[in-house]
Design an enzyme around this catalytic site. Structure first.
Site, PDB file in Angstrom:
ATOM      1  CD  GLU A  12      -2.777  -1.412   2.327  1.00 64.50           C
ATOM      2  OE1 GLU A  12      -3.942  -1.829   2.223  1.00 64.50           O
ATOM      3  OE2 GLU A  12      -2.220  -1.249   3.437  1.00 64.50           O
ATOM      4  CG  ASP A 196     -11.595  -8.756   0.216  1.00 61.53           C
ATOM      5  OD1 ASP A 196     -10.520  -8.160   0.409  1.00 61.53           O
ATOM      6  OD2 ASP A 196     -12.501  -8.783   1.068  1.00 61.53           O
TER       7      ASP A 196
HETATM    8  N1  SAH Z   1      -1.534 -10.649   3.678  1.00 63.24           N
HETATM    9  C1  SAH Z   1      -1.337 -10.195   5.044  1.00 63.24           C
HETATM   10  C2  SAH Z   1      -2.635 -10.137   5.828  1.00 63.24           C
HETATM   11  C3  SAH Z   1      -3.588  -9.110   5.263  1.00 63.24           C
HETATM   12  S1  SAH Z   1      -4.923  -8.755   6.309  1.00 63.24           S
HETATM   13  C4  SAH Z   1      -0.357 -11.121   5.755  1.00 63.24           C
HETATM   14  O1  SAH Z   1      -0.238 -12.265   5.372  1.00 63.24           O
HETATM   15  O2  SAH Z   1       0.268 -10.660   6.691  1.00 63.24           O
HETATM   16  C5  SAH Z   1      -5.918  -7.761   5.226  1.00 63.24           C
HETATM   17  C6  SAH Z   1      -5.473  -6.330   5.015  1.00 63.24           C
HETATM   18  O3  SAH Z   1      -6.244  -5.761   3.971  1.00 63.24           O
HETATM   19  C7  SAH Z   1      -5.696  -5.425   6.212  1.00 63.24           C
HETATM   20  O4  SAH Z   1      -4.706  -4.417   6.252  1.00 63.24           O
HETATM   21  C8  SAH Z   1      -7.097  -4.828   5.970  1.00 63.24           C
HETATM   22  O5  SAH Z   1      -7.172  -3.471   6.309  1.00 63.24           O
HETATM   23  C9  SAH Z   1      -7.363  -5.026   4.479  1.00 63.24           C
HETATM   24  N2  SAH Z   1      -8.541  -5.846   4.120  1.00 63.24           N
HETATM   25  C10 SAH Z   1      -8.860  -6.143   2.832  1.00 63.24           C
HETATM   26  N3  SAH Z   1      -9.935  -6.947   2.787  1.00 63.24           N
HETATM   27  C11 SAH Z   1     -10.325  -7.178   4.063  1.00 63.24           C
HETATM   28  C12 SAH Z   1     -11.353  -7.964   4.652  1.00 63.24           C
HETATM   29  N4  SAH Z   1     -12.184  -8.700   3.912  1.00 63.24           N
HETATM   30  N5  SAH Z   1     -11.475  -7.982   6.000  1.00 63.24           N
HETATM   31  C13 SAH Z   1     -10.621  -7.247   6.762  1.00 63.24           C
HETATM   32  N6  SAH Z   1      -9.613  -6.501   6.259  1.00 63.24           N
HETATM   33  C14 SAH Z   1      -9.448  -6.459   4.917  1.00 63.24           C
END
Ligand code: SAH
Length: 228
Positions: A12, A196
């Site tokens: 980001e 998503d």
């Molecule tokens: N890929 C990361 C985890 C990502 S968590 C890892 O493995 O460490 C998801 C991130 O995207 C968070 O920063 C949140 O703000 C955002 N996000 C996108 N879709 C989301 C969803 N369905 N629920 C919660 N957060 C979401």
């Protein structure tokens, strides 16, 4: 003027660091803050890491240590509003914490004593984002954003959050940054691009669209910086 720009994840803030090529990395409080000088504007860009605690720490550091006078959060989110498509932009009008639960004491979901369920974002910054979207023919939704320390990937949980908070999008940092800014009297704007739909297919969609959606969000933020 000093402006803080936060993304939760590397993906980001990468488009911002690619755009503002000349930046100085400053290590502070277990994180790295990237300083960009643009005439009389200074940007402090950081990847907070995921979740409410990390993002609140980063926002507080930006304001109290780096003197940021405005904060913009830039990133991706899960869409709950059925009209939101992958890659669409959402501007948070107000934000809540969907995982707060002291209902045992008779309080509503999302409420902590001496606080409030919803925190508003800044109407001036939001106005700038909306004006840019209009000028550039960008479809920018304005909606309620629900934050929690959970990646939501279930239809049931998503429907519950929608029903309880009338939320349009879900993510994991916006409300905590908004609470920090509200308490420190710093204007906050939260821009998210949909990666998503927070339903059963969320993980696959998120992994596919994280990078492209993060770029969509960063592009709007870069245009906002030009106007500030
Ligand atoms: N890929 C990361 C985890 C990502 S968590 C890892 O493995 O460490 C998801 C991130 O995207 C968070 O920063 C949140 O703000 C955002 N996000 C996108 N879709 C989301 C969803 N369905 N629920 C919660 N957060 C979401």
């Amino acid at each position: 003027m000093t402006i803080g720009i936060i993304g939760a994840m590397r993906e980001e803030i990468t488009p911002l660091l690619e755009h503002y090529k000349k930046h100085e990395a400053i290590a502070f409080g277990g994180n790295t803050f990237y300083k960009v000088t643009l005439g009389n504007k200074t940007l402090i860009i950081a990847c907070s890491r995921i979740g409410k605690v990390h993002s609140a720490l980063t926002a507080s550091t930006m304001v109290l240590n780096f003197g940021c006078e405005k904060i913009i959060f830039n990133g991706v989110a899960g869409g709950i509003n059925p009209s939101y498509k992958i890659g669409d932009l959402v501007l948070a009008s107000k934000l809540c914490q969907h995982d707060v639960d002291i209902t045992a004491f008779g309080h509503p979901y999302g409420y902590f004593s001496e606080s409030k369920i919803f925190t508003e974002s800044d109407c001036v910054l939001n106005g700038i984002a909306k004006a840019i979207a209009k000028e550039n023919g960008i479809n920018l939704h304005e909606g309620v954003v629900a934050t929690g320390d959970q990646f939501v990937h279930s239809k049931e949980r998503k429907e519950w959050i929608k029903k309880e908070f009338n939320a349009d999008a879900i993510e994991m940092e916006g409300a905590s940054v908004a609470v920090v800014c509200d308490n420190l009297n710093v204007p906050i704007c939260v821009i998210r691009a949909i990666s998503d739909n927070a339903g059963d297919e969320a993980l696959v969609s998120y992994e596919e669209f994280l990078e492209s959606s993060a770029r969509v969000s960063a592009l709007l933020v870069i245009k906002m910086i030009e106007k500030l």
